[in-house]
Design a protein around this motif. Structure first.
Motif, mmCIF file in Angstrom:
data_model
loop_
_atom_site.group_PDB
_atom_site.id
_atom_site.type_symbol
_atom_site.label_atom_id
_atom_site.label_comp_id
_atom_site.label_asym_id
_atom_site.label_seq_id
_atom_site.Cartn_x
_atom_site.Cartn_y
_atom_site.Cartn_z
ATOM 1 N N GLY A 181 22.651 39.748 21.977
ATOM 2 C CA GLY A 181 24.002 40.037 21.474
ATOM 3 C C GLY A 181 24.648 41.160 22.269
ATOM 4 N N GLU A 182 23.870 42.191 22.491
ATOM 5 C CA GLU A 182 24.387 43.344 23.249
ATOM 6 C C GLU A 182 24.793 42.928 24.654
ATOM 7 N N THR A 183 23.911 42.131 25.283
ATOM 8 C CA THR A 183 24.193 41.697 26.656
ATOM 9 C C THR A 183 25.491 40.897 26.698
ATOM 10 N N LEU A 184 25.652 40.012 25.699
ATOM 11 C CA LEU A 184 26.872 39.197 25.683
ATOM 12 C C LEU A 184 28.100 40.086 25.501
ATOM 13 N N THR A 211 6.680 32.199 21.225
ATOM 14 C CA THR A 211 7.483 33.426 21.360
ATOM 15 C C THR A 211 7.534 33.866 22.820
ATOM 16 N N VAL A 212 6.405 33.725 23.502
ATOM 17 C CA VAL A 212 6.387 34.091 24.930
ATOM 18 C C VAL A 212 7.400 33.233 25.699
ATOM 19 N N VAL A 213 7.421 31.932 25.383
ATOM 20 C CA VAL A 213 8.343 31.033 26.086
ATOM 21 C C VAL A 213 9.791 31.490 25.889
ATOM 22 N N VAL A 214 10.136 31.755 24.622
ATOM 23 C CA VAL A 214 11.527 32.133 24.331
ATOM 24 C C VAL A 214 11.871 33.484 24.968
ATOM 25 N N THR A 215 10.967 34.444 24.821
ATOM 26 C CA THR A 215 11.298 35.767 25.367
ATOM 27 C C THR A 215 11.259 35.775 26.902
ATOM 28 N N ALA A 216 10.411 34.930 27.487
ATOM 29 C CA ALA A 216 10.401 34.850 28.953
ATOM 30 C C ALA A 216 11.751 34.332 29.439
ATOM 31 N N LEU A 217 12.311 33.392 28.676
ATOM 32 C CA LEU A 217 13.628 32.866 29.038
ATOM 33 C C LEU A 217 14.681 33.980 28.959
ATOM 34 N N LEU A 218 14.644 34.717 27.850
ATOM 35 C CA LEU A 218 15.624 35.802 27.692
ATOM 36 C C LEU A 218 15.430 36.868 28.764
#
Ligand code: ASP
Length: 409
Positions: free
Chosen positions: A127-130, A333-340
């Protein structure tokens, strides 16, 4: 002699200088390299960085002002984001499968570092990044090299130029066209210096990596896992996407991109390589300025397939080294956070290493684990940056084809 030199293609020149740089970096004393060789790389990088902000700014304005309607801008944006997310996720899954198969960190018997390496983690929430994409002060955004803000502002300006009445509309769009051409002219000149720049950069990097020879079996296995994943992604998955979705020739495109990818490899910076990427995708593979200017700057900032793959492998390697079993939910969770993390990583050297802390803290792994992978990061950075840039360029080709463009590949 002069004519012969001209015919020697740029990618061969770069390759030769890369080899010479490895030799120079390995055999010359580090102090000599630091004093008498590295400056060539510094000058080259400074020239590229000098170009990035004005090039991105003018190219987006001139590209978007030809897009026409809000509808087609939205369609282009939608396709671009879809491509970025899909390829990054595929890359992460490749990494996930390989690291689970090879298990480079299991029974590694490596000394776990106790001290947290000093990394300046700048990651904020999504959110902050956006939110930060919207600049409060565009001059400040440009001065600090905040690419997403510059892109955002340029898209807005480009779009509203199309909404102006004549004669302003034509006047402004041709002015920005001219400014973009001007930046491209300067880019062409800087590109000629690539072999010298690459020599300076790579000799410097190699001369600082003497302890690489001492890399043990475990770290070697870890590096191989990352590199194997990156090769699969670059030479199998992305070409397949180019064939299936772009109906284009991936290897002809790869050939056009060879000098660019060698530069990405040598500089470890998608951002610094961007001027070369834009030049090659447009002038060699024939993607329109409209699509290049929209997709490539955005890609260099947020689309990092190589980094995404690396984040996933590195986090799971650290878990394996600590003997921590990560279940399905934690791996998800690793997959999602690696994407972020890959989206948030800047296009500069070793940005991915800093972002690892997001992935580690999301699954409760000790942040000190970063210390394990520090020593080999600079080398892996070279490979992942080349994949990052390659994916951006494939995206531009696919999107251009789906928009009905006739390309040279
Ligand atoms: N160096 C990479 C790039 O510029 C980012 C990273 O460190 O993964 O694309």
């Amino acid at each position: 002699m002069e004519r012969k030199k001209k015919k020697f293609p740029l990618h061969w020149q770069i390759l030769v200088s890369l080899i010479l740089a490895v030799l120079a970096g390995s055999f010359l004393p580090p102090l000599f390299v630091a004093e008498y060789v590295s400056w060539m790389g510094d000058i080259f990088l400074r020239l590229l960085k000098m170009l990035i902000i004005p090039l991105v700014f003018f190219s987006i304005i001139s590209g978007i002002s030809t897009v026409g309607s809000a509808g087609s801008l939205g369609r282009l944006g939608g396709k671009t984001i879809l491509y970025y997310l899909t390829t990054s996720l595929f890359a992460i899954l490749t990494g996930l499968i390989l690291v689970n198969l090879i298990q480079p960190g299991v029974n590694a018997g490596i000394v776990i570092p106790e001290k947290l390496p000093e990394l300046d983690a700048t990651a904020g929430s999504l959110g902050e990044t956006l939110m930060q994409m919207i600049p409060t002060n565009i001059v400040e955004a440009m001065a600090s090299g905040n690419m997403l803000s510059v892109i955002f502002f340029a898209i807005i300006l480009g779009f509203f130029i199309t909404q102006l009445n004549e004669p302003h509309k034509t006047k402004l769009s041709s002015t920005f066209d001219a400014l973009f051409e001007l930046m491209m002219k300067v880019t062409h000149f800087v590109i000629l210096l690539t072999p010298i720049g690459v020599f300076g950069i790579v000799a410097g990097v190699v001369s600082e990596q003497h302890d690489l020879l001492a890399v043990g079996e475990t770290m070697g296995k870890y590096m191989l896992t990352v590199i194997a994943g990156l090769f699969f992604h670059a030479f199998v998955l992305l070409p397949l996407m180019v064939i299936l979705f772009g109906r284009a020739k991936p290897y002809a495109h790869l050939k056009n991109m060879s000098a660019v990818l060698l530069t990405a490899f040598s500089t470890s910076s998608s951002g610094a390589t961007l001027p070369l990427t834009m030049n090659a995708v447009e002038t060699r593979s024939g993607v329109s300025k409209k699509i290049c200017s929209f997709t490539l700057p955005l890609g260099a900032t947020v689309n990092m397939d190589g980094t995404a793959l690396y984040e996933c492998v590195a986090a799971l390697f650290i878990a394996q080294a600590y003997g921590i079993e990560l279940g399905f939910a934690a791996q998800f969770t690793v997959v999602v956070t690696a994407l972020l993390a890959s989206i948030g990583a800047a296009g500069i050297p070793m940005a991915g290493l800093v972002m690892i802390s997001i992935v580690l803290s999301a699954v409760g792994l000790p942040l000190e684990g970063v210390g394990l992978i520090l020593a080999v990061d600079r080398i892996l950075d070279m490979f992942r940056t080349a994949v990052n840039v390659w994916s951006d360029s494939c995206g531009a080709v696919i999107i251009a084809k789906t928009e009905g463009e006739e390309l040279a590949v």
